[in-house]
Design an enzyme around this catalytic site. Structure first.
Site, PDB file in Angstrom:
ATOM      1  N   ASP A  65       0.847  -1.195   0.000  1.00  6.56           N
ATOM      2  CA  ASP A  65       0.000   0.000   0.000  1.00  6.56           C
ATOM      3  C   ASP A  65       0.883   1.245   0.000  1.00  6.56           C
ATOM      4  O   ASP A  65       1.447   1.626   1.033  1.00  6.56           O
ATOM      5  CB  ASP A  65      -0.898  -0.007   1.236  1.00  6.56           C
TER       6      ASP A  65
ATOM      7  N   ASP B 221       8.928  -4.063 -12.020  1.00  4.91           N
ATOM      8  CA  ASP B 221       8.069  -5.215 -12.267  1.00  4.91           C
ATOM      9  C   ASP B 221       6.609  -4.854 -12.012  1.00  4.91           C
ATOM     10  O   ASP B 221       6.295  -4.078 -11.099  1.00  4.91           O
ATOM     11  CB  ASP B 221       8.498  -6.353 -11.340  1.00  4.91           C
TER      12      ASP B 221
ATOM     13  N   GLU C 261       7.381  -2.568 -16.670  1.00  2.36           N
ATOM     14  CA  GLU C 261       6.697  -3.702 -17.300  1.00  2.36           C
ATOM     15  C   GLU C 261       5.195  -3.446 -17.193  1.00  2.36           C
ATOM     16  O   GLU C 261       4.567  -3.759 -16.187  1.00  2.36           O
ATOM     17  CB  GLU C 261       7.058  -5.018 -16.602  1.00  2.36           C
TER      18      GLU C 261
END
Length: 559
Positions: free
Chosen positions: A198, A227, A258
């Site tokens: 979070d 990622d 990505e």
């Protein structure tokens, strides 16, 4: 850029040693950056790195059943980086910042399950669940950071140990919700897996900033690959990159996300909006050109029925070239992986030329394409895929030595395209590229400049053996074989470009026929008569061959 791993890289703790040993070779080919696999401690000794447990453990502490990561120890990592730096290669860490896995203790807290296909829809009342959301890292004993993760630092998880139930659980509490500035697939695609971090929590932001600067200062990294970027608050990504660039006094600190979507519009929204108040502010980030990868996969699958003139349609490199990292395959698209969409081997040389030898885009080559892909398991040796080291090395040398300056495109035939790079002040030699995706040879009549009149040019791939001579006006017919690509450069005294990969006897016979036909018709000016077609099938091209185009000369032959 070179992605220095594939999914089945051996769990032998020797990978950082392999990198150190290969650094000199990779630099000699013109590679200037290495994307490393996640160097952080995962949830198991053989973890590829994406089930991240402890960001601060780079193979230094006895945690999750191992001291080294899958790839080696922290000291070996630092030695490999130092060797890369010695050869002028930058280092990008794969930063897995979306989630954490394999917590040390369970906690009980309020949560609610949400619909799998619509994460905005709560499908039950909030209730207590028990989950492994407490991360204390006992093996590290607070070295580098004393921060311990708890359920308030996450927005979701996927396992209730109390009910022994799997679901997507949204954690309830003050200021708790999924981030809004993420991809809108499934209504809201903030949650992907494990314990979802979070980034609305200020302590989480501070801890991640601290870790990022430690990576810069401790390892000297030059950038990161983010990622699962479509699942992380883009506002936080922007904030983090700004923080790193300011604190390190390096405005060129590199970042590539990505963001796995096929719609180029979604990618453009992340890289082209410069409004700092927008939830799509990008913080000067690059993105992988996922649509182009799928164009390659489609072209490889369809063979001659694919129109090569459309190869860049819908791609990021076409619409936002300065932000595009182009690639052929990666660890996720290789066979047996979650995003499997592997580009068939016959098309790899064509794709390599399309990303490495053109003006636009930042190309990224894949370890599995270069060195090969290991078997899926020891019991399945036939799942291994050999590398194409020689072919990719030749492509890289072409980029390093010849692919400079302005570019003229000859993208005027559905099955045969080409382009010319004219060189620049520091690299005056030119380059002509021609490729065919059909079952017949192809050629492009292209102009390399009148100042090169009389020069003899050869195919540096060694595929097409006959040289060509540049006309007084700078024109020449540059040939290639069926389902192949040729890279034409000026012939140098004493240099002979040997063929980079052996062909089958049938291929060799066909190539001799094709080249003899080209010699016999070298002076033909007509573009109306159909070329002779050689029916021998290229061994790697898709079957059936009933749709192969029979005419590969230019649609508009120029005088």
């Amino acid at each position: 850029m070179f992605q220095f791993f594939e999914w089945y890289t051996p769990t032998d703790h020797q990978h950082w040693i392999r990198l150190r040993e290969q650094a000199s070779l990779l630099a000699s080919l013109g590679l200037t950056a290495i994307w490393l696999p996640p160097p952080t401690k995962g949830s198991a000794p053989n973890d590829v790195g994406y089930a991240v447990y402890d960001l601060w453990d780079m193979g230094e502490f006895d945690q999750k059943g191992t001291i080294p990561t899958k790839y080696g120890t922290k000291d070996e990592l630092k030695e490999a980086i130092a060797e890369c730096k010695k050869h002028g290669i930058q280092i990008y860490f794969d930063a897995v910042l979306n989630h954490k896995a394999s917590g040390d203790e369970t906690q009980t807290f309020k949560a609610v399950a949400v619909a799998e296909d619509d994460r905005n829809q709560e499908i039950e009342a909030p209730h207590d669940i028990k989950a492994y959301t407490k991360f204390t890292f006992p093996g590290r004993q607070n070295k580098y950071s004393d921060f311990q993760w708890s359920h308030e630092h996450f927005s979701g998880t996927d396992w209730d140990a109390k009910a022994e139930r799997s679901a997507v659980f949204k954690i309830k509490g003050e200021n708790k919700s999924f981030s809004e500035d993420v991809d809108n697939e499934k209504g809201n695609f903030d949650y992907l897996m494990c314990c979802n971090i979070d980034y609305k929590h200020p302590d989480v932001v501070a801890e991640t900033e601290k870790w990022a600067m430690w990576c810069v200062n401790e390892f000297g990294i030059d950038g990161i690959r983010i990622d699962a970027a479509k699942h992380i608050s883009f506002g936080f990504i922007t904030h983090l990159l700004t923080h790193i660039r300011q604190e390190s006094n390096n405005p060129d600190f590199f970042a590539v996300g990505e963001y796995w979507v096929q719609d180029v519009g979604d990618l453009e929204a992340r890289v082209e909006n410069e409004d700092p108040n927008s939830k799509y502010a990008n913080g000067n980030i690059h993105l992988f050109d996922v649509p182009l990868h799928f164009n390659f996969a489609k072209a490889a699958s369809e063979g001659p029925s694919y129109d090569l003139r459309t190869i860049f349609d819908g791609s990021l490199v076409k619409t936002a070239p300065a932000s595009a990292v182009t690639f052929i395959d990666n660890h996720d698209t290789q066979p047996y992986q979650a995003l499997e969409s592997y580009v068939q081997p016959w098309f790899k040389p064509l794709a390599a030329a399309l990303i490495c030898l053109r003006f636009d885009g930042y190309p990224c080559l894949f370890y599995g394409d270069f060195y090969g892909i290991e078997p899926k398991s020891p019991e399945e040796p036939d799942t291994a895929i050999p590398g194409r080291k020689e072919m990719f090395s030749r492509m890289l040398l072409a980029r390093k030595e010849f692919a400079y300056g302005s570019q003229d495109d000859y993208l005027n035939h559905s099955n045969c395209i080409g382009w010319v790079r004219h060189g620049d002040e520091h690299h005056p030699k030119g380059l002509a590229v021609v490729m065919s995706n059909s079952n017949a040879k192809g050629y492009k009549k292209m102009n390399v400049g009148a100042h090169r009149a009389g020069q003899v040019w050869v195919d540096m791939m060694g595929y097409w053996q006959d040289p060509v001579t540049i006309s007084n006006e700078g024109w020449a017919k540059f040939h290639c074989h069926a389902g192949s690509v040729s890279l034409w450069v000026e012939k140098e005294e004493g240099k002979h470009w040997i063929t980079v990969e052996e062909s089958s006897p049938g291929d060799k016979e066909k190539h001799l026929q094709e080249e003899q036909y080209a010699r016999d018709h070298a002076d033909d000016e007509s573009s109306d008569e159909e070329e002779q077609v050689f029916e021998a099938e290229h061994p790697d091209l898709p079957k059936p061959l009933d749709t192969w185009d029979h005419l590969l000369q230019d649609d508009h032959d120029e005088a």
